[in-house]
Design a protein around this motif. Structure first.
Motif, mmCIF file in Angstrom:
data_model
loop_
_atom_site.group_PDB
_atom_site.id
_atom_site.type_symbol
_atom_site.label_atom_id
_atom_site.label_comp_id
_atom_site.label_asym_id
_atom_site.label_seq_id
_atom_site.Cartn_x
_atom_site.Cartn_y
_atom_site.Cartn_z
ATOM 1 N N SER A 3 15.582 56.605 53.996
ATOM 2 C CA SER A 3 17.048 56.364 53.516
ATOM 3 C C SER A 3 16.433 55.132 52.534
ATOM 4 O O SER A 3 15.635 54.310 52.371
ATOM 5 C CB SER A 3 17.734 55.669 54.919
ATOM 6 N N TYR B 209 7.911 65.967 57.844
ATOM 7 C CA TYR B 209 7.318 66.125 58.907
ATOM 8 C C TYR B 209 5.810 66.214 58.733
ATOM 9 O O TYR B 209 5.213 66.834 57.684
ATOM 10 C CB TYR B 209 7.888 67.542 59.416
ATOM 11 N N SER C 292 8.115 63.374 62.839
ATOM 12 C CA SER C 292 9.273 63.369 61.882
ATOM 13 C C SER C 292 9.386 61.782 61.144
ATOM 14 O O SER C 292 9.124 60.855 61.777
ATOM 15 C CB SER C 292 10.557 63.607 62.165
ATOM 16 N N CYS C 293 9.709 61.947 59.968
ATOM 17 C CA CYS C 293 10.183 60.426 59.176
ATOM 18 C C CYS C 293 11.236 60.563 58.438
ATOM 19 O O CYS C 293 11.114 61.380 57.402
ATOM 20 C CB CYS C 293 8.652 60.368 58.347
ATOM 21 N N LYS C 294 12.198 59.929 58.723
ATOM 22 C CA LYS C 294 13.650 60.239 58.027
ATOM 23 C C LYS C 294 13.851 58.869 57.130
ATOM 24 O O LYS C 294 13.497 57.836 57.384
ATOM 25 C CB LYS C 294 14.693 59.876 59.112
ATOM 26 N N THR D 298 9.046 68.984 54.248
ATOM 27 C CA THR D 298 10.235 68.233 54.137
ATOM 28 C C THR D 298 11.386 69.138 54.238
ATOM 29 O O THR D 298 11.406 70.006 54.152
ATOM 30 C CB THR D 298 10.090 67.577 52.662
ATOM 31 N N GLN E 202 10.419 56.840 61.951
ATOM 32 C CA GLN E 202 9.421 57.751 62.646
ATOM 33 C C GLN E 202 9.937 58.090 63.880
ATOM 34 O O GLN E 202 10.767 57.257 64.597
ATOM 35 C CB GLN E 202 8.162 57.546 62.633
ATOM 36 N N SER E 203 9.515 59.308 64.503
ATOM 37 C CA SER E 203 10.036 59.592 65.855
ATOM 38 C C SER E 203 9.109 58.967 66.717
ATOM 39 O O SER E 203 8.089 58.336 66.436
ATOM 40 C CB SER E 203 9.765 61.138 65.864
ATOM 41 N N MET F 75 17.989 66.910 54.888
ATOM 42 C CA MET F 75 18.094 65.657 55.867
ATOM 43 C C MET F 75 17.091 64.343 55.536
ATOM 44 O O MET F 75 17.046 63.461 56.295
ATOM 45 C CB MET F 75 17.573 66.283 57.223
ATOM 46 N N SER F 76 16.550 64.415 54.334
ATOM 47 C CA SER F 76 15.740 63.398 53.814
ATOM 48 C C SER F 76 14.698 62.998 54.846
ATOM 49 O O SER F 76 14.543 61.912 55.113
ATOM 50 C CB SER F 76 16.484 62.246 53.178
ATOM 51 N N THR F 77 14.266 64.074 55.298
ATOM 52 C CA THR F 77 13.197 63.897 56.381
ATOM 53 C C THR F 77 11.818 64.818 56.078
ATOM 54 O O THR F 77 12.008 65.836 55.609
ATOM 55 C CB THR F 77 13.926 64.481 57.551
#
Lengths: 108, 121
Positions: B25, B80, B21-23, B72, B6-7, B76-78
């Motif tokens: 993987s 928000y 944001s939340c990336k 989403t 997360q940011s 970017m697989s992210t």
């Protein structure tokens, strides 16, 4: 709105069995999940689909569900099991998730 | 392994907006949803809402409807989370979490590290 109800606290001595309950009207139709949270950390899943244990979770953690009540059991509780435990489920229409209010487990 | 990053922490004034944001993987992003959960200081976990990544469908807690937007970016697989018209009682740690949507269980199995949002004048 849908609610899950937990007792605020449970206290046991080391080696004893701790039981945490969670009641909700949709639990006969929906799975219960349990999370352990220690101070300042993100929650960790300890039981999923009522009674399954993720890899890495000690065998002393188990779960059960009957009717409108789900139960987390910690057999032979250890000092490191202290923390807050939250049950989680969804409403019957799978529209929203809901957490119980949390139970503080003390082992001393 | 599954990771959600997360940011960083945010400080906002009342009435402002925040976007976290939340990336993701370690897994196929569209195959799961993302749920957002917050925790006010000393309080329990509050389910805020979720987004089904594969089709963009969202649901949110009734008390947040009108202020909360979940989106989403699959490239970017992210994910928000935007919360508008912030109030002091929105001060909390905000978590993103992976949620199982295909089987209809809503299981949350992995969590981000949390993002502290502080709302103060």
């Amino acid at each position: 709105s849908y609610e899950l109800t937990q007792p605020p606290s449970v206290s046991v001595s080391p080696g004893q069995t701790a039981r945490v309950t969670c009641s909700g009207d949709a639990l006969p139709k929906k799975y219960a999940y349990w999370y352990q949270q220690k101070s300042g950390q993100a929650p960790v899943l300890v039981i999923y689909e009522d009674n399954k244990r993720p890899s890495g979770i000690p065998e002393r953690f188990s779960g059960s569900s009957s009717g409108t009540m789900a139960t987390l059991t910690i057999r032979g509780a250890q000092v490191e099991d202290e923390g807050d435990y939250f049950c989680y489920s969804t409403d019957s229409s799978f529209t929203r998730g809901v957490f119980g209010g949390g139970t503080k487990v003390t082992v001393l | 392994q599954v990771q959600l990053v997360q940011s960083g922490a945010e400080a906002k004034k009342p009435g402002a907006s925040v976007k976290v944001s939340c990336k993701a993987s370690g897994y196929t992003f569209p195959n799961y949803g993302i749920s957002w959960v917050r925790q006010a200081p000393g309080q329990g976990l509050e389910w805020m809402g979720w987004i089904f990544v594969h089709n963009g469908d969202t649901n949110s807690a009734q008390r947040l409807q009108g202020r909360l937007t979940l989106t989403t970016d699959t490239s970017m697989s992210t994910a928000y989370m935007e919360l508008r018209s912030l109030r002091s009682d929105d001060t909390a740690v905000y978590y993103c979490a992976r949620v199982h949507t295909a089987a209809g269980t809503g299981e949350i199995d992995s969590w981000g590290q949390g993002t502290l949002v502080t709302v103060s004048s």
